[in-house]
Write a protein that holds these residues in place. Structure first.
Motif, PDB file in Angstrom:
ATOM      1  N   ASP A  96       0.847  -1.191   0.000  1.00 27.31           N
ATOM      2  CA  ASP A  96       0.000   0.000   0.000  1.00 27.31           C
ATOM      3  C   ASP A  96       0.885   1.244   0.000  1.00 27.31           C
ATOM      4  N   ARG A  97       2.055   1.098   0.653  1.00 24.81           N
ATOM      5  CA  ARG A  97       2.941   2.240   0.818  1.00 24.81           C
ATOM      6  C   ARG A  97       4.366   1.734   0.677  1.00 24.81           C
ATOM      7  N   VAL A  98       5.182   2.487  -0.044  1.00 26.80           N
ATOM      8  CA  VAL A  98       6.596   2.134  -0.167  1.00 26.80           C
ATOM      9  C   VAL A  98       7.402   3.298   0.392  1.00 26.80           C
ATOM     10  N   VAL A  99       8.234   2.997   1.386  1.00 25.82           N
ATOM     11  CA  VAL A  99       9.070   4.030   1.999  1.00 25.82           C
ATOM     12  C   VAL A  99      10.497   3.816   1.512  1.00 25.82           C
ATOM     13  N   PHE A 100      11.093   4.844   0.928  1.00 21.79           N
ATOM     14  CA  PHE A 100      12.468   4.753   0.421  1.00 21.79           C
ATOM     15  C   PHE A 100      13.399   5.416   1.430  1.00 21.79           C
ATOM     16  N   LEU A 101      14.381   4.665   1.919  1.00 23.38           N
ATOM     17  CA  LEU A 101      15.342   5.227   2.866  1.00 23.38           C
ATOM     18  C   LEU A 101      16.645   5.577   2.144  1.00 23.38           C
ATOM     19  N   ARG A 102      17.288   6.635   2.642  1.00 24.25           N
ATOM     20  CA  ARG A 102      18.654   6.942   2.213  1.00 24.25           C
ATOM     21  C   ARG A 102      19.358   7.546   3.410  1.00 24.25           C
ATOM     22  N   ASP A 103      20.541   7.024   3.741  1.00 23.97           N
ATOM     23  CA  ASP A 103      21.322   7.536   4.873  1.00 23.97           C
ATOM     24  C   ASP A 103      20.485   7.623   6.148  1.00 23.97           C
ATOM     25  N   GLY A 104      19.667   6.612   6.379  1.00 24.69           N
ATOM     26  CA  GLY A 104      18.899   6.563   7.621  1.00 24.69           C
ATOM     27  C   GLY A 104      17.680   7.463   7.673  1.00 24.69           C
ATOM     28  N   ARG A 105      17.414   8.159   6.574  1.00 26.54           N
ATOM     29  CA  ARG A 105      16.244   9.042   6.530  1.00 26.54           C
ATOM     30  C   ARG A 105      15.291   8.591   5.442  1.00 26.54           C
ATOM     31  N   GLU A 106      14.048   9.047   5.562  1.00 28.67           N
ATOM     32  CA  GLU A 106      13.106   8.789   4.486  1.00 28.67           C
ATOM     33  C   GLU A 106      13.420   9.730   3.326  1.00 28.67           C
ATOM     34  N   ALA A 107      13.743   9.164   2.168  1.00 27.97           N
ATOM     35  CA  ALA A 107      14.035   9.994   1.000  1.00 27.97           C
ATOM     36  C   ALA A 107      12.739  10.398   0.317  1.00 27.97           C
ATOM     37  N   THR A 108      11.863   9.436   0.166  1.00 27.86           N
ATOM     38  CA  THR A 108      10.566   9.698  -0.434  1.00 27.86           C
ATOM     39  C   THR A 108       9.667   8.511  -0.109  1.00 27.86           C
ATOM     40  N   ARG A 109       8.393   8.660  -0.383  1.00 25.00           N
ATOM     41  CA  ARG A 109       7.507   7.506  -0.225  1.00 25.00           C
ATOM     42  C   ARG A 109       6.421   7.550  -1.284  1.00 25.00           C
ATOM     43  N   SER A 110       5.923   6.397  -1.593  1.00 24.73           N
ATOM     44  CA  SER A 110       4.857   6.302  -2.567  1.00 24.73           C
ATOM     45  C   SER A 110       3.663   5.678  -1.873  1.00 24.73           C
ATOM     46  N   ASP A 111       2.570   6.411  -1.888  1.00 26.07           N
ATOM     47  CA  ASP A 111       1.391   5.973  -1.148  1.00 26.07           C
ATOM     48  C   ASP A 111       0.285   5.618  -2.125  1.00 26.07           C
ATOM     49  N   TYR A 112      -0.043   4.345  -2.196  1.00 25.36           N
ATOM     50  CA  TYR A 112      -1.138   3.946  -3.073  1.00 25.36           C
ATOM     51  C   TYR A 112      -2.459   4.429  -2.484  1.00 25.36           C
ATOM     52  N   GLY A 113      -2.411   4.690  -1.188  1.00 25.97           N
ATOM     53  CA  GLY A 113      -3.450   5.471  -0.551  1.00 25.97           C
ATOM     54  C   GLY A 113      -4.750   4.754  -0.317  1.00 25.97           C
ATOM     55  N   ALA A 114      -5.808   5.484  -0.525  1.00 29.89           N
ATOM     56  CA  ALA A 114      -7.125   5.006  -0.130  1.00 29.89           C
ATOM     57  C   ALA A 114      -7.654   3.897  -1.036  1.00 29.89           C
ATOM     58  N   GLU A 115      -6.982   3.697  -2.159  1.00 34.31           N
ATOM     59  CA  GLU A 115      -7.462   2.655  -3.064  1.00 34.31           C
ATOM     60  C   GLU A 115      -7.294   1.279  -2.412  1.00 34.31           C
ATOM     61  N   PRO A 116      -8.294   0.418  -2.530  1.00 37.32           N
ATOM     62  CA  PRO A 116      -8.117  -0.926  -2.019  1.00 37.32           C
ATOM     63  C   PRO A 116      -7.157  -1.672  -2.929  1.00 37.32           C
ATOM     64  N   PHE A 117      -6.159  -2.323  -2.346  1.00 31.86           N
ATOM     65  CA  PHE A 117      -5.189  -3.023  -3.170  1.00 31.86           C
ATOM     66  C   PHE A 117      -5.736  -4.359  -3.630  1.00 31.86           C
ATOM     67  N   GLY A 118      -6.405  -5.031  -2.693  1.00 31.53           N
ATOM     68  CA  GLY A 118      -6.869  -6.389  -2.974  1.00 31.53           C
ATOM     69  C   GLY A 118      -8.237  -6.403  -3.643  1.00 31.53           C
ATOM     70  N   ALA A 119      -8.922  -7.515  -3.481  1.00 27.89           N
ATOM     71  CA  ALA A 119     -10.149  -7.737  -4.225  1.00 27.89           C
ATOM     72  C   ALA A 119     -11.271  -6.777  -3.844  1.00 27.89           C
ATOM     73  N   ALA A 120     -11.273  -6.325  -2.614  1.00 25.15           N
ATOM     74  CA  ALA A 120     -12.394  -5.515  -2.175  1.00 25.15           C
ATOM     75  C   ALA A 120     -11.968  -4.602  -1.046  1.00 25.15           C
ATOM     76  N   ARG A 121     -12.677  -3.510  -0.905  1.00 27.04           N
ATOM     77  CA  ARG A 121     -12.408  -2.677   0.251  1.00 27.04           C
ATOM     78  C   ARG A 121     -13.240  -3.193   1.413  1.00 27.04           C
ATOM     79  N   PRO A 122     -12.831  -2.853   2.658  1.00 24.90           N
ATOM     80  CA  PRO A 122     -13.539  -3.396   3.817  1.00 24.90           C
ATOM     81  C   PRO A 122     -15.047  -3.175   3.751  1.00 24.90           C
ATOM     82  N   ALA A 123     -15.476  -2.012   3.286  1.00 31.48           N
ATOM     83  CA  ALA A 123     -16.911  -1.736   3.219  1.00 31.48           C
ATOM     84  C   ALA A 123     -17.613  -2.759   2.317  1.00 31.48           C
TER      85      ALA A 123
END
Ligand SMILES: Nc1ncnc2c1ncn2[C@@H]1O[C@H](COP(=O)(O)OP(=O)(O)O)[C@@H](O)[C@H]1O
Ligand SMILES: [Mg+2]
Lengths: 291, 183
Positions: free
Chosen positions: A216-243
């Motif tokens: 759902d989220r990818v955190v990229f580290l560099r030198d012990g810090r977060e360099a950037t992140r990619s957030d797939y966010g509110a979209e359900p990744f799998g077959a269905a959202r909880p609702a």
């Protein structure tokens, strides 16, 4: 996709980890924060030495932050005694490493049952739970095999079953696919993804972008810090959202996310809404838009 | 690519009506390339003019004559389809890719933080790969047979391209900062 629970399964807050002191001090992690909620898979990427394993060890209560806080299921690991940490780990989390740490003289089933027996659960119950955990990773038919007679991918699935046996809901994995070929590794990630879609939480270190993309989220580290992140966010990744999961099984649970958000552009259409619809309609426009 | 070869390739399977050709083109490719019917008939007309396609005269009916026309390949058309499949596709657009050019210009330009450019791109490209992976996963979960559908190849091509871009971004970062290992 995050489940609506009171607290994240894992919360790392402004965590630092400094080895040694003074001029010899090595900063392995320099103020990283992240949360993993039930239902979520979070991947950590970054060059070697960027602090990925340090982060995972802090998350697993195997190491303590020099500054900042780490909470597992709402309980802080900071200042806790080793025995209390061990108990916290046993109750809530499973660890998966590149080297599998399966016990060679035990069958798949016995390997998976082992942590529960160490928890003091009666052998019969532990074995039943282990059988269920192996079923959940599609290895019910391999329960009586010894690790040496399983493929690399199967061994890693046993390790995942062991990580999740007995109601553990947080999986921490450090390069779990490092020793596997890409497609076997992909199967391992699919499995972790499916466990997350039914309410588990996972933090997975990987250097393979294809494997990280299951998150759902990818955190990229560099030198012990977060360099950037990619957030797939509110979209359900799998077959269905909880609702949708609660909704009647009329096929609507499989409908795609509505337009918007997915790629900062018209949404990518999901699978099989109805028989007549084209599976990739809208994809080209969605992919072209940002560039 | 024009849709000429797409329509001819479908006709190599058997004669068809314009609307059928459009539907099966879109089904095969999963709707990644929507065609409008006017475009289809216009292309078929040109193919007929060029001697690659023939028509069977329309019978009676309420539909406009074009919709009642059955199209088929001529022997020349059939040979052209064989030639098209045998010939590799050119990679022409790659050197003009906007991202490559942007990075080439960013390197050494005062006031541009190349690492920040790379990081922003990395996040965006990863998000695309997440979206593609999610889409692929949902299709396979809904119907395992979709693994063998022609359009799945189209989707997987995008997965491979996106993955390659991320690896290339890592390579760029490692080139900027030689102390950083490529993983
Ligand atoms: N016990 C330790 N003592 C000193 N330095 C350490 C120790 N553990 C890790 N490091 C350093 O911390 C940094 C991050 O290491 P690590 O978390 O293992 O990175 P990664 O898993 O991303 O390769 C590296 O520079 C490493 O050398
Ligand atoms: Mg490491």
């Amino acid at each position: 996709m995050r489940f609506a629970t009171a607290a994240p399964a894992l919360a790392v807050h402004a965590a630092w980890r400094i080895h040694g002191a003074g001029r010899l001090a090595v900063t392995a992690l320099a103020g990283v924060s992240l949360e993993v909620w039930p239902g979520e898979l979070v991947a950590v990427m970054g060059p070697s030495g960027s602090g990925k394993s340090t982060l995972l060890n802090l998350a697993g209560g195997l190491d303590q932050p020099t500054r900042g806080d780490v909470r597992i299921m709402g309980t802080s690991t900071v200042g806790r005694r080793p025995a209390a940490l061990a108990q916290l780990r046993r109750r809530h989390l499973g660890l998966v490493f590149q080297e599998l740490n399966l016990v060679g003289s035990l069958t798949a089933l016995e390997n998976v049952a082992l942590p529960r027996e160490l928890d003091g659960v009666p052998v019969r119950t532990a074995r039943r739970e282990a059988g269920e955990a192996l079923e959940a990773v599609g290895l019910g038919h391999r329960a009586d095999r010894f690790p040496a007679r399983l493929s690399g991918g199967e061994q890693q699935r046993v390790a995942i079953a062991r990580a999740l046996v007995g109601g553990r809901r947080l999986v921490l994995a450090d390069e779990p696919t490092g020793a596997l070929d890409t497609s076997t590794g992909d199967e391992v990630l699919r499995l972790i993804r499916e466990r997350c879609d039914t309410g588990a939480a996972a933090l997975v270190v990987t250097h393979n972008p294809r494997h990280a993309a299951w998150a759902d989220r990818v955190v990229f580290l560099r030198d012990g810090r977060e360099a950037t992140r990619s957030d797939y966010g509110a979209e359900p990744f799998g077959a269905a959202r909880p609702a949708d999961r609660a909704a009647p099984a009329d096929g609507r649970g499989l409908s795609a996310p509505t337009a918007g958000g997915t790629l900062g552009a018209p949404g990518v259409e999901g699978p099989a809404r109805g028989s007549g619809e084209l599976p990739l309609a809208g994809l080209a426009a969605a992919l072209e838009a940002p560039r | 690519m024009s849709i000429r070869h797409g329509l001819m390739a479908l006709l190599a399977e058997g004669d068809g009506y314009g609307n059928q050709l459009r539907t099966s083109f879109e089904e095969r490719t999963g709707g990644t390339w929507p065609l409008n019917i006017g475009q289809v008939y216009q292309t078929l007309d040109r193919l007929v003019r060029d001697g690659l396609v023939t028509t069977v005269e329309p019978g009676d009916g309420d539909l406009p004559p074009q919709a009642r026309t059955l199209y088929g390949l001529t022997p020349t058309g059939r040979a052209e389809v064989v030639r098209w499949f045998a010939e590799p596709v050119s990679r022409a657009p790659a050197p003009r890719d906007e991202l490559s050019i942007k990075l080439a210009l960013a390197m050494g330009l005062p006031g541009v933080d190349v690492t920040a450019v790379l990081d922003a791109q990395r996040a965006a490209t990863m998000r695309t790969l997440q979206a593609l992976t999610s889409l692929r996963h949902r299709h396979l979960a809904a119907d395992p047979a979709s693994a063998r559908k022609p359009w799945m190849l189209v989707l997987e091509r995008l997965v491979f391209d996106t993955e390659a871009e991320l690896r290339w971004l890592d390579h760029c970062q490692a080139t900027l900062d030689p102390t950083e290992a490529p993983r």
